[in-house]
Design a protein around this motif. Structure first.
Motif, PDB file in Angstrom:
ATOM      1  N   MET A  89      38.472  45.891   8.951  1.00  0.00           N
ATOM      2  CA  MET A  89      39.071  47.142   8.499  1.00  0.00           C
ATOM      3  C   MET A  89      37.986  48.209   8.391  1.00  0.00           C
ATOM      4  O   MET A  89      36.957  47.991   7.725  1.00  0.00           O
ATOM      5  N   PRO A  90      38.181  49.368   8.995  1.00  0.00           N
ATOM      6  CA  PRO A  90      37.163  50.432   8.918  1.00  0.00           C
ATOM      7  C   PRO A  90      36.781  50.793   7.485  1.00  0.00           C
ATOM      8  O   PRO A  90      35.610  51.083   7.203  1.00  0.00           O
ATOM      9  N   SER A  91      37.748  50.798   6.568  1.00  0.00           N
ATOM     10  CA  SER A  91      37.426  51.164   5.182  1.00  0.00           C
ATOM     11  C   SER A  91      36.466  50.168   4.545  1.00  0.00           C
ATOM     12  O   SER A  91      35.596  50.553   3.743  1.00  0.00           O
ATOM     13  N   LEU A  92      36.597  48.887   4.898  1.00  0.00           N
ATOM     14  CA  LEU A  92      35.682  47.880   4.347  1.00  0.00           C
ATOM     15  C   LEU A  92      34.276  48.061   4.897  1.00  0.00           C
ATOM     16  O   LEU A  92      33.282  47.908   4.177  1.00  0.00           O
ATOM     17  N   ARG A  93      34.188  48.375   6.185  1.00  0.00           N
ATOM     18  CA  ARG A  93      32.867  48.591   6.773  1.00  0.00           C
ATOM     19  C   ARG A  93      32.210  49.856   6.203  1.00  0.00           C
ATOM     20  O   ARG A  93      30.995  49.878   5.986  1.00  0.00           O
ATOM     21  N   GLN A  94      33.014  50.888   5.926  1.00  0.00           N
ATOM     22  CA  GLN A  94      32.442  52.095   5.327  1.00  0.00           C
ATOM     23  C   GLN A  94      32.028  51.826   3.886  1.00  0.00           C
ATOM     24  O   GLN A  94      31.023  52.367   3.408  1.00  0.00           O
ATOM     25  N   THR A  95      32.793  50.996   3.191  1.00  0.00           N
ATOM     26  CA  THR A  95      32.382  50.578   1.850  1.00  0.00           C
ATOM     27  C   THR A  95      31.007  49.917   1.894  1.00  0.00           C
ATOM     28  O   THR A  95      30.123  50.229   1.085  1.00  0.00           O
ATOM     29  N   GLU A  96      30.822  49.025   2.846  1.00  0.00           N
ATOM     30  CA  GLU A  96      29.540  48.331   2.954  1.00  0.00           C
ATOM     31  C   GLU A  96      28.416  49.308   3.299  1.00  0.00           C
ATOM     32  O   GLU A  96      27.293  49.177   2.791  1.00  0.00           O
ATOM     33  N   ALA A 127      23.574  53.180  -1.323  1.00  0.00           N
ATOM     34  CA  ALA A 127      23.313  53.231  -2.758  1.00  0.00           C
ATOM     35  C   ALA A 127      22.169  52.306  -3.143  1.00  0.00           C
ATOM     36  O   ALA A 127      21.306  52.666  -3.963  1.00  0.00           O
ATOM     37  N   LEU A 128      22.138  51.112  -2.560  1.00  0.00           N
ATOM     38  CA  LEU A 128      21.044  50.193  -2.851  1.00  0.00           C
ATOM     39  C   LEU A 128      19.717  50.762  -2.378  1.00  0.00           C
ATOM     40  O   LEU A 128      18.700  50.669  -3.082  1.00  0.00           O
ATOM     41  N   ASP A 129      19.708  51.350  -1.196  1.00  0.00           N
ATOM     42  CA  ASP A 129      18.474  51.943  -0.677  1.00  0.00           C
ATOM     43  C   ASP A 129      17.976  53.070  -1.576  1.00  0.00           C
ATOM     44  O   ASP A 129      16.768  53.290  -1.705  1.00  0.00           O
ATOM     45  N   ALA A 130      18.917  53.802  -2.187  1.00  0.00           N
ATOM     46  CA  ALA A 130      18.562  54.902  -3.072  1.00  0.00           C
ATOM     47  C   ALA A 130      18.327  54.452  -4.508  1.00  0.00           C
ATOM     48  O   ALA A 130      18.065  55.278  -5.384  1.00  0.00           O
ATOM     49  N   ASN A 131      18.435  53.144  -4.761  1.00  0.00           N
ATOM     50  CA  ASN A 131      18.260  52.564  -6.086  1.00  0.00           C
ATOM     51  C   ASN A 131      19.246  53.144  -7.093  1.00  0.00           C
ATOM     52  O   ASN A 131      18.914  53.382  -8.254  1.00  0.00           O
ATOM     53  N   LEU A 176      25.062  42.565   2.510  1.00  0.00           N
ATOM     54  CA  LEU A 176      23.677  42.085   2.507  1.00  0.00           C
ATOM     55  C   LEU A 176      23.506  40.809   3.322  1.00  0.00           C
ATOM     56  O   LEU A 176      22.449  40.174   3.248  1.00  0.00           O
ATOM     57  N   GLY A 177      24.512  40.426   4.082  1.00  0.00           N
ATOM     58  CA  GLY A 177      24.385  39.313   5.008  1.00  0.00           C
ATOM     59  C   GLY A 177      24.815  37.963   4.480  1.00  0.00           C
ATOM     60  O   GLY A 177      24.673  36.960   5.197  1.00  0.00           O
ATOM     61  N   ALA A 178      25.364  37.901   3.271  1.00  0.00           N
ATOM     62  CA  ALA A 178      25.821  36.624   2.714  1.00  0.00           C
ATOM     63  C   ALA A 178      27.255  36.334   3.158  1.00  0.00           C
ATOM     64  O   ALA A 178      28.038  37.252   3.426  1.00  0.00           O
ATOM     65  N   ARG A 179      27.604  35.050   3.228  1.00  0.00           N
ATOM     66  CA  ARG A 179      28.951  34.667   3.642  1.00  0.00           C
ATOM     67  C   ARG A 179      29.949  34.865   2.509  1.00  0.00           C
ATOM     68  O   ARG A 179      29.628  34.670   1.339  1.00  0.00           O
ATOM     69  N   VAL A 180      31.166  35.253   2.885  1.00  0.00           N
ATOM     70  CA  VAL A 180      32.322  35.248   1.997  1.00  0.00           C
ATOM     71  C   VAL A 180      33.336  34.299   2.621  1.00  0.00           C
ATOM     72  O   VAL A 180      33.691  34.442   3.790  1.00  0.00           O
ATOM     73  N   HIS A 181      33.779  33.304   1.860  1.00  0.00           N
ATOM     74  CA  HIS A 181      34.619  32.246   2.423  1.00  0.00           C
ATOM     75  C   HIS A 181      35.615  31.773   1.376  1.00  0.00           C
ATOM     76  O   HIS A 181      35.604  32.231   0.227  1.00  0.00           O
ATOM     77  N   GLU A 182      36.459  30.844   1.766  1.00  0.00           N
ATOM     78  CA  GLU A 182      37.454  30.306   0.837  1.00  0.00           C
ATOM     79  C   GLU A 182      36.760  29.674  -0.361  1.00  0.00           C
ATOM     80  O   GLU A 182      35.804  28.908  -0.221  1.00  0.00           O
ATOM     81  N   SER A 183      37.240  30.004  -1.533  1.00  0.00           N
ATOM     82  CA  SER A 183      36.684  29.441  -2.758  1.00  0.00           C
ATOM     83  C   SER A 183      37.062  27.962  -2.869  1.00  0.00           C
ATOM     84  O   SER A 183      38.125  27.548  -2.369  1.00  0.00           O
ATOM     85  N   PRO A 184      36.230  27.144  -3.511  1.00  0.00           N
ATOM     86  CA  PRO A 184      36.598  25.739  -3.691  1.00  0.00           C
ATOM     87  C   PRO A 184      37.992  25.554  -4.279  1.00  0.00           C
ATOM     88  O   PRO A 184      38.725  24.661  -3.873  1.00  0.00           O
ATOM     89  N   ARG A 185      38.346  26.411  -5.236  1.00  0.00           N
ATOM     90  CA  ARG A 185      39.709  26.454  -5.780  1.00  0.00           C
ATOM     91  C   ARG A 185      40.031  27.899  -6.115  1.00  0.00           C
ATOM     92  O   ARG A 185      39.133  28.652  -6.520  1.00  0.00           O
ATOM     93  N   PRO A 186      41.290  28.301  -5.968  1.00  0.00           N
ATOM     94  CA  PRO A 186      41.635  29.663  -6.380  1.00  0.00           C
ATOM     95  C   PRO A 186      41.512  29.792  -7.892  1.00  0.00           C
ATOM     96  O   PRO A 186      41.674  28.822  -8.637  1.00  0.00           O
TER      97      PRO A 186
END
Length: 242
Positions: A63-70, A76-80, A97-107
Motif C-alpha cells: 500500500m502506498p500509504s504504508l510505504r510513505q509512513t515508513e 524522523a529517525l534521521d532527524a532524531n 528498519l529492515g526487520a521482519r513482520v510476520h504472523e504472531s505465535p498466537r493472536p
C-alpha cells in the motif's frame, strides 16, 4: 510551535486518548487519515514529532500509504525526532528498519499481561513495574531491528515493545485506547475475531468491557508516562519521565 504529525490508517481507529493527552498538554497536532483519502506529507520537517496509529492491514501489504509512513519514520529517525508506533505503527517502525513482520505465535486481542525487561530504559518508559496489563488487537508481530532494545514480552508474543532511543518507541499494543474506541471494538462481529476467540489470548467483547473498569485507567496512567517521555526528551517545556 511545530505540531505533532499523527498518521491514521483507518477512519475508525483515530488518536483517541493520544489526542486527548496532546490537547490537555496544549500541544498542536495534525492528523492525516489515509482511508479518508488524505495524502500523507512528503517531509517530516514541518513537524516536531511523529506518531503512527494501528490498522487491520499488514505492514507487508503493498500500500502506498504504508510505504510513505515508513519514509516518514526514517526521516524522523534521521532527524532524531520523537517517534511512537502503536500496534501496526510499531510494526511499520520495525519494517522500515529492515526487520521482519510476520504472523504472531498466537493472536492477542483484549487485555493481556506483558512482562517488562529489568532495564533502565524499560523503567523509564513504563515505570518501576515487572508486568503490565495492556490492550491488544493483533495477529502479526515484529522482529527486532538492528540497534533496538527489547523492553517487554509475553508468552504469546516475545517482542511487545522496543526502543530506538530515549524518545523513540514501538509498541505491539494500544495505549491510545479510550472508552469510546473500546466500545466500538468490543462490539465487533468480524468473523475472524469471532473465530479467534478459541484462543486463550483472545477475549470476548464482554470480557474486554468487564476488565476495562480497572485496566483502562491503569493503562491511561501508563500512557501518560509514555507520552511524556516520547515528547519530553525533545521539548524541555514538558517534563521527561525519569
Amino acid at each position: 510551535m511545530k505540531p505533532v504529525l499523527i498518521l491514521q490508517n483507518l477512519s475508525a481507529d483515530g488518536p483517541a486518548y493520544l489526542g486527548h493527552w496532546l490537547e490537555r498538554e496544549g500541544r498542536p497536532y495534525e492528523v492525516f487519515d489515509s482511508e479518508r483519502g488524505d495524502a500523507y506529507p512528503q517531509h517530516i520537517e514541518p513537524y516536531c514529532a511523529l506518531a503512527v496509529l494501528g490498522g487491520e492491514m499488514s505492514a507487508n501489504d503493498p500500500m502506498p500509504s504504508l510505504r510513505q509512513t515508513e519514509a516518514l519514520i526514517l526521516q524522523a529517525l534521521d532527524a532524531n525526532l520523537p517517534v511512537l508506533g502503536h500496534c501496526l505503527g510499531g510494526q511499520l517502525m520495525a519494517h522500515a528498519l529492515g526487520a521482519r513482520v510476520h504472523e504472531s505465535p498466537r493472536p492477542e486481542i483484549g487485555w493481556q499481561t506483558m512482562r517488562l525487561v529489568d532495564s533502565p530504559s524499560a523503567r523509564a518508559w513504563f515505570g518501576d513495574v515487572h508486568e503490565a496489563v495492556v490492550y491488544h488487537w493483533h495477529s502479526e508481530a515484529f522482529e527486532l531491528p538492528a540497534g533496538a532494545e527489547l523492553l517487554a514480552s509475553s508468552a504469546a508474543c516475545p517482542h511487545q515493545a522496543f526502543a530506538l532511543g530515549p524518545h523513540q518507541l514501538a509498541m505491539q499494543f494500544h495505549v491510545e485506547l479510550d472508552s469510546e474506541k473500546l466500545a466500538v471494538w468490543a462490539a465487533s462481529r468480524d468473523p475472524q475475531f469471532l473465530r479467534q476467540q478459541q484462543h486463550a489470548t483472545v477475549q470476548s467483547g464482554a470480557a474486554m468491557l468487564a476488565q476495562a473498569e480497572q485496566a483502562l485507567p491503569e493503562q491511561q496512567r501508563m500512557a501518560d508516562r509514555i507520552y511524556r517521555r516520547w515528547l519530553g526528551f525533545h521539548d524541555r517545556s514538558l517534563p521527561s519521565a525519569s
